[in-house]
Design a protein around this motif. Sequence first.
Motif, PDB file in Angstrom:
ATOM      1  N   UNK A  67       0.808  -1.212   0.000  1.00 38.38           N
ATOM      2  CA  UNK A  67       0.000   0.000   0.000  1.00 38.38           C
ATOM      3  C   UNK A  67       0.839   1.259   0.000  1.00 38.38           C
ATOM      4  N   UNK A  68       2.079   1.152   0.460  1.00 38.64           N
ATOM      5  CA  UNK A  68       2.965   2.316   0.541  1.00 38.64           C
ATOM      6  C   UNK A  68       3.817   2.505  -0.707  1.00 38.64           C
ATOM      7  N   UNK A  69       3.528   1.766  -1.782  1.00 34.30           N
ATOM      8  CA  UNK A  69       4.304   1.924  -3.014  1.00 34.30           C
ATOM      9  C   UNK A  69       4.136   3.341  -3.568  1.00 34.30           C
ATOM     10  N   UNK A  70       5.252   4.043  -3.716  1.00 39.29           N
ATOM     11  CA  UNK A  70       5.243   5.402  -4.257  1.00 39.29           C
ATOM     12  C   UNK A  70       5.759   5.373  -5.689  1.00 39.29           C
ATOM     13  N   UNK A  71       5.500   6.434  -6.470  1.00 42.31           N
ATOM     14  CA  UNK A  71       6.099   6.499  -7.807  1.00 42.31           C
ATOM     15  C   UNK A  71       7.618   6.350  -7.773  1.00 42.31           C
ATOM     16  N   UNK A  72       8.250   6.952  -6.779  1.00 40.75           N
ATOM     17  CA  UNK A  72       9.700   6.848  -6.662  1.00 40.75           C
ATOM     18  C   UNK A  72      10.163   5.422  -6.431  1.00 40.75           C
ATOM     19  N   UNK A  75       9.917   3.538  -9.737  1.00 41.28           N
ATOM     20  CA  UNK A  75      11.007   3.900 -10.658  1.00 41.28           C
ATOM     21  C   UNK A  75      12.333   3.280 -10.215  1.00 41.28           C
ATOM     22  N   UNK A  76      12.579   3.265  -8.921  1.00 38.71           N
ATOM     23  CA  UNK A  76      13.817   2.658  -8.409  1.00 38.71           C
ATOM     24  C   UNK A  76      13.835   1.162  -8.693  1.00 38.71           C
ATOM     25  N   UNK A  94      16.063  -8.644 -15.377  1.00 34.10           N
ATOM     26  CA  UNK A  94      15.007  -9.557 -14.954  1.00 34.10           C
ATOM     27  C   UNK A  94      13.924  -9.623 -16.027  1.00 34.10           C
ATOM     28  N   UNK A  95      12.959 -10.522 -15.828  1.00 35.91           N
ATOM     29  CA  UNK A  95      11.910 -10.708 -16.830  1.00 35.91           C
ATOM     30  C   UNK A  95      10.887  -9.586 -16.809  1.00 35.91           C
ATOM     31  N   UNK A  96      10.464  -9.193 -15.602  1.00 33.60           N
ATOM     32  CA  UNK A  96       9.363  -8.231 -15.506  1.00 33.60           C
ATOM     33  C   UNK A  96       9.395  -7.531 -14.158  1.00 33.60           C
ATOM     34  N   UNK A  97       8.707  -6.415 -14.115  1.00 32.10           N
ATOM     35  CA  UNK A  97       8.411  -5.720 -12.866  1.00 32.10           C
ATOM     36  C   UNK A  97       6.911  -5.837 -12.646  1.00 32.10           C
ATOM     37  N   UNK A  98       6.525  -6.280 -11.463  1.00 30.48           N
ATOM     38  CA  UNK A  98       5.108  -6.504 -11.159  1.00 30.48           C
ATOM     39  C   UNK A  98       4.639  -5.491 -10.125  1.00 30.48           C
ATOM     40  N   UNK A 102      -2.561   0.685 -10.583  1.00 26.90           N
ATOM     41  CA  UNK A 102      -2.466   2.144 -10.645  1.00 26.90           C
ATOM     42  C   UNK A 102      -1.022   2.636 -10.751  1.00 26.90           C
ATOM     43  N   UNK A 103      -0.067   1.717 -10.720  1.00 23.00           N
ATOM     44  CA  UNK A 103       1.352   2.072 -10.880  1.00 23.00           C
ATOM     45  C   UNK A 103       1.905   1.607 -12.229  1.00 23.00           C
ATOM     46  N   UNK A 104       1.054   1.030 -13.065  1.00 21.69           N
ATOM     47  CA  UNK A 104       1.517   0.481 -14.341  1.00 21.69           C
ATOM     48  C   UNK A 104       2.120   1.560 -15.229  1.00 21.69           C
ATOM     49  N   UNK A 105       1.425   2.686 -15.401  1.00 20.22           N
ATOM     50  CA  UNK A 105       1.908   3.728 -16.307  1.00 20.22           C
ATOM     51  C   UNK A 105       3.294   4.226 -15.903  1.00 20.22           C
ATOM     52  N   UNK A 106       3.532   4.320 -14.595  1.00 17.50           N
ATOM     53  CA  UNK A 106       4.839   4.766 -14.102  1.00 17.50           C
ATOM     54  C   UNK A 106       5.912   3.749 -14.476  1.00 17.50           C
ATOM     55  N   UNK A 107       5.607   2.460 -14.251  1.00 21.79           N
ATOM     56  CA  UNK A 107       6.566   1.407 -14.564  1.00 21.79           C
ATOM     57  C   UNK A 107       6.833   1.336 -16.061  1.00 21.79           C
ATOM     58  N   UNK A 108       5.792   1.467 -16.869  1.00 21.10           N
ATOM     59  CA  UNK A 108       5.946   1.405 -18.323  1.00 21.10           C
ATOM     60  C   UNK A 108       6.879   2.510 -18.814  1.00 21.10           C
ATOM     61  N   UNK A 109       6.684   3.706 -18.311  1.00 22.15           N
ATOM     62  CA  UNK A 109       7.536   4.820 -18.718  1.00 22.15           C
ATOM     63  C   UNK A 109       8.983   4.583 -18.294  1.00 22.15           C
ATOM     64  N   UNK A 110       9.164   4.074 -17.078  1.00 20.53           N
ATOM     65  CA  UNK A 110      10.517   3.859 -16.560  1.00 20.53           C
ATOM     66  C   UNK A 110      11.243   2.737 -17.306  1.00 20.53           C
ATOM     67  N   UNK A 111      10.496   1.795 -17.856  1.00 24.46           N
ATOM     68  CA  UNK A 111      11.105   0.617 -18.487  1.00 24.46           C
ATOM     69  C   UNK A 111      11.085   0.671 -20.010  1.00 24.46           C
ATOM     70  N   UNK A 112      10.603   1.748 -20.565  1.00 21.12           N
ATOM     71  CA  UNK A 112      10.445   1.839 -22.017  1.00 21.12           C
ATOM     72  C   UNK A 112      11.757   1.533 -22.738  1.00 21.12           C
ATOM     73  N   UNK A 113      11.700   0.593 -23.683  1.00 22.80           N
ATOM     74  CA  UNK A 113      12.869   0.243 -24.481  1.00 22.80           C
ATOM     75  C   UNK A 113      13.861  -0.672 -23.804  1.00 22.80           C
ATOM     76  N   UNK A 114      13.574  -1.116 -22.578  1.00 25.68           N
ATOM     77  CA  UNK A 114      14.541  -1.909 -21.819  1.00 25.68           C
ATOM     78  C   UNK A 114      14.446  -3.402 -22.087  1.00 25.68           C
TER      79      UNK A 114
END
Length: 314
Positions: A67-72, A75-76, A94-98, A102-114
């Motif tokens: 529940x305490x997952x922040x955008x930061x 990204x980290x 690694x294979x994926x970040x899970x 509601x945090x998907x868009x943040x993860x997608x942006x951080x991982x784009x092209x990786x």
Amino acid sequence: MPDTISPPGLTASNASLRAYLHGLPGVDEVGAAQRAAGLATRSIKTTAKAQAIDLAIRMVDLTTLEGADTPGKVRALAAKAVHPDPADPSVPRVAAVCVYSDRVAIAVEALRGSGVAVASVATAFPAGRAPLEAKLADTRQAVADGAAEIDMVIDRGAFLSGDYLKVYEEITAVKEACGDAHLKVILETGELVTYDNVRRASWLAMHAGADFIKTSTGKVSPAATLPVVLVMLEAVRDFRAATGRRIGVKPAGGIRTTKDAVRNLVLVNEVAGADWLDPAYFRIGASSLLNDLLMQRTKLATGVYGGPDYYTLD
């Protein structure tokens, strides 16, 4: 899509599903436990161990579901997924970040092209207690935001009460909502009570269209025990023999050490076969495991442990 080689009339009613699922061979619980324990004693030599560690890293779904997952924090975690050890570029990603939906868009942006996928838990994770419409909306939003994989939970209450048709229909509906995204179906094996139920839930999920079957949410104990993983690996092996479809397996919950990970890889090789020793068909859901894999990798390469403080906390 669900497989096309299901027995005729399989989903005509709860009665037909019950007859099919309860007609599956029963699990020898003592035998499963003994075989898993025996395989867990297998030793792996240094060169093979180094290869196993790198393979395990490539199979990790690096996970944060708090529940305490922040955008930061997301990204980290994404940065760590791409470069697990910034000081050693030879470490595979690694294979994926899970993450939560509601945090998907943040993860997608951080991982784009990786090359690292974004997975999202959906369908009222972890309890699964929500109307189907809400589960489907959650799934569609996660996919719209860029999730390539959806980890859904089954309705264990429906399954345990024998309402197999409801579970089947929910899985097929979520699979349709996934579009091109892969669907991992979480059985929450710690709540299924028996290995027979684990086998039945595995076959039910696979017939309904799962791309992966997953042990647990990580929120319930016991989670990914070796006998449970063994039963699920037997299920995917036998399902491919029956239908021609190869389904992946994802143990999650309680896999924290390199020894745990290697034991699972041995199990995969001996039970399902080498075809499953690939991140496309075997994943490990974990948060703390990656640091231990990195520590053991450093020890094999240099003879010295890096120590837990050398690596970032997840």
